[in-house]
Design a protein around this motif. Sequence first.
Motif, PDB file in Angstrom:
ATOM      1  N   SER A   6      -7.141   4.226 -13.851  1.00  0.00           N
ATOM      2  CA  SER A   6      -6.324   3.257 -14.564  1.00  0.00           C
ATOM      3  C   SER A   6      -5.373   3.994 -15.497  1.00  0.00           C
ATOM      4  CB  SER A   6      -7.197   2.303 -15.385  1.00  0.00           C
ATOM      5  OG  SER A   6      -6.405   1.442 -16.179  1.00  0.00           O
ATOM      6  N   SER A   7      -4.192   3.443 -15.651  1.00  0.00           N
ATOM      7  CA  SER A   7      -3.304   3.885 -16.714  1.00  0.00           C
ATOM      8  C   SER A   7      -3.573   3.008 -17.925  1.00  0.00           C
ATOM      9  CB  SER A   7      -1.834   3.749 -16.289  1.00  0.00           C
ATOM     10  OG  SER A   7      -0.979   3.903 -17.413  1.00  0.00           O
ATOM     11  N   LEU A 212       0.768   5.160  -8.697  1.00  0.00           N
ATOM     12  CA  LEU A 212       1.021   4.491  -9.967  1.00  0.00           C
ATOM     13  C   LEU A 212       2.252   5.136 -10.602  1.00  0.00           C
ATOM     14  CD1 LEU A 212      -2.045   3.919  -9.311  1.00  0.00           C
ATOM     15  CD2 LEU A 212      -2.338   3.596 -11.764  1.00  0.00           C
ATOM     16  N   SER A 214       4.844   6.014 -13.263  1.00  0.00           N
ATOM     17  CA  SER A 214       4.482   6.195 -14.668  1.00  0.00           C
ATOM     18  C   SER A 214       5.647   6.701 -15.516  1.00  0.00           C
ATOM     19  CB  SER A 214       3.314   7.199 -14.752  1.00  0.00           C
ATOM     20  OG  SER A 214       2.255   6.812 -13.911  1.00  0.00           O
ATOM     21  N   VAL A 240       2.144   0.597  -7.744  1.00  0.00           N
ATOM     22  CA  VAL A 240       1.784  -0.046  -9.011  1.00  0.00           C
ATOM     23  C   VAL A 240       2.691   0.515 -10.101  1.00  0.00           C
ATOM     24  CG1 VAL A 240      -0.053  -0.404 -10.708  1.00  0.00           C
ATOM     25  CG2 VAL A 240      -0.624  -0.230  -8.271  1.00  0.00           C
ATOM     26  N   ALA A 242       2.920   1.439 -13.875  1.00  0.00           N
ATOM     27  CA  ALA A 242       2.147   1.674 -15.096  1.00  0.00           C
ATOM     28  C   ALA A 242       3.091   1.479 -16.280  1.00  0.00           C
ATOM     29  CB  ALA A 242       1.575   3.088 -15.087  1.00  0.00           C
ATOM     30  N   THR A 243       2.792   0.533 -17.149  1.00  0.00           N
ATOM     31  CA  THR A 243       3.747   0.166 -18.191  1.00  0.00           C
ATOM     32  C   THR A 243       3.382   0.737 -19.560  1.00  0.00           C
ATOM     33  OG1 THR A 243       2.789  -1.873 -19.104  1.00  0.00           O
ATOM     34  CG2 THR A 243       3.859  -2.038 -16.941  1.00  0.00           C
ATOM     35  N   GLU A 247      -2.589  -1.890 -20.208  1.00  0.00           N
ATOM     36  CA  GLU A 247      -3.300  -1.110 -19.210  1.00  0.00           C
ATOM     37  C   GLU A 247      -3.095  -1.726 -17.826  1.00  0.00           C
ATOM     38  OE1 GLU A 247      -6.218  -4.184 -20.841  1.00  0.00           O
ATOM     39  OE2 GLU A 247      -4.511  -3.001 -21.556  1.00  0.00           O
ATOM     40  N   THR A 248      -3.211  -0.899 -16.799  1.00  0.00           N
ATOM     41  CA  THR A 248      -3.238  -1.421 -15.439  1.00  0.00           C
ATOM     42  C   THR A 248      -4.661  -1.856 -15.108  1.00  0.00           C
ATOM     43  OG1 THR A 248      -3.834   0.668 -14.353  1.00  0.00           O
ATOM     44  CG2 THR A 248      -1.478   0.271 -14.738  1.00  0.00           C
TER      45      THR A 248
END
Length: 276
Positions: A6-7, A212, A214, A240, A242-243, A247-248
Motif C-alpha cells: 500500500s502507498s 502504483l 507515485s 493505481v 497513489a495520491t 492511502e491506497t
Amino acid sequence: MALYISSLNSGSNGNCYYIGNDTDAVLVDAGISCRETEKRMKRLGLNMRKVRAIFVTHEHADHIHGLTQLVKKFNIPAYITTPTLHEGKLKMAEHLIQPFAAYSPMAIGTLSVTAFPKLHDACDPHSFTVTDGQVKVGVFTDIGTPCKHVIHHFQQCHAAFLEANYDDEMLDNGRYPIHLKNRIRGERGHLSNAQALRLFTHHRPEYMSHLLLSHLSKHNNHPQIVEDLFRRNARNTKIVIATRYEETPVFRITKPVQLTEKKAQPDAASLQLALF
C-alpha cells in the motif's frame, strides 16, 4: 506466498510505502508524521508491530519527516546510508541505525530487501526491492533518468511503485521559475509521465500485476492524465494512482501460476492410420 502493498502517502507532502507478508513488513520512507502513519495503517487493518525496518531512500524532508518519531516509538531500526543520515541531520539511537550497501541483500524476518543506486539530486540516493523469495516488489520514485540499475530491477518486479511526477506540457506552461523546471526535468530530477510510460512499456515483465503510479506533482500533473495514459498501455497490469491525500487500498501480490501446456492426444482414427 504473497506480499501485501500500500502507498500510505505519495507526493511532495510526504512519501511512505508499506510492503509485507503475513508475519513481517517494512516501510520504504517515512515522510508523513508518526501519528498519520499509524492512523492510515489502522484504517487499512495493517499492524504497526509487524514492521521490522524502515528503509530510507534519501534525505529530502518528504521522505524522512516522520522517521525519528517512528523509530523511537516502535523501536524500529532505520536502514540508512551514512551520508544520508548526516545530510538529513537525523538524531536516532545508535543501535537503531543500520547502514547498508547497494546490492547486498538484507534479511528482514522472512523478507529480503536489496538497495540499488539511482539518479536524483540527493547526496546518496537509493531505491529498493522487497521479496519473500517468490514475489518481488520495487519502489522506483525520485528518479531523474532510468539508469541501468533501475531498469534491471524493474524488469524483475511482480508489482512496483513507479514515479510519474509531471506532465511535460503542464510543467512547460506552469508557474514554476525556469531554474526549478530545469531541476525537475534534469538528469537528477524526477520522472515525467512520458519517461515512466517508456520504462513501463519497454521493460515491464509479463507477470507484473500491479503498477502504483507515485509522487505525482500537485501543480504539474493530474491524476486523470496519468491514469488515462497508462491504462491505454496496461494490458494485464492493474493501474493505481497513489495520491498525496490518502492511502491506497492494500493489494495482494502473488506469483502467477505457471500452466503447463497439455500435449494433444491423437484421436482413434489418427492412431489407426499410424499403424499402417
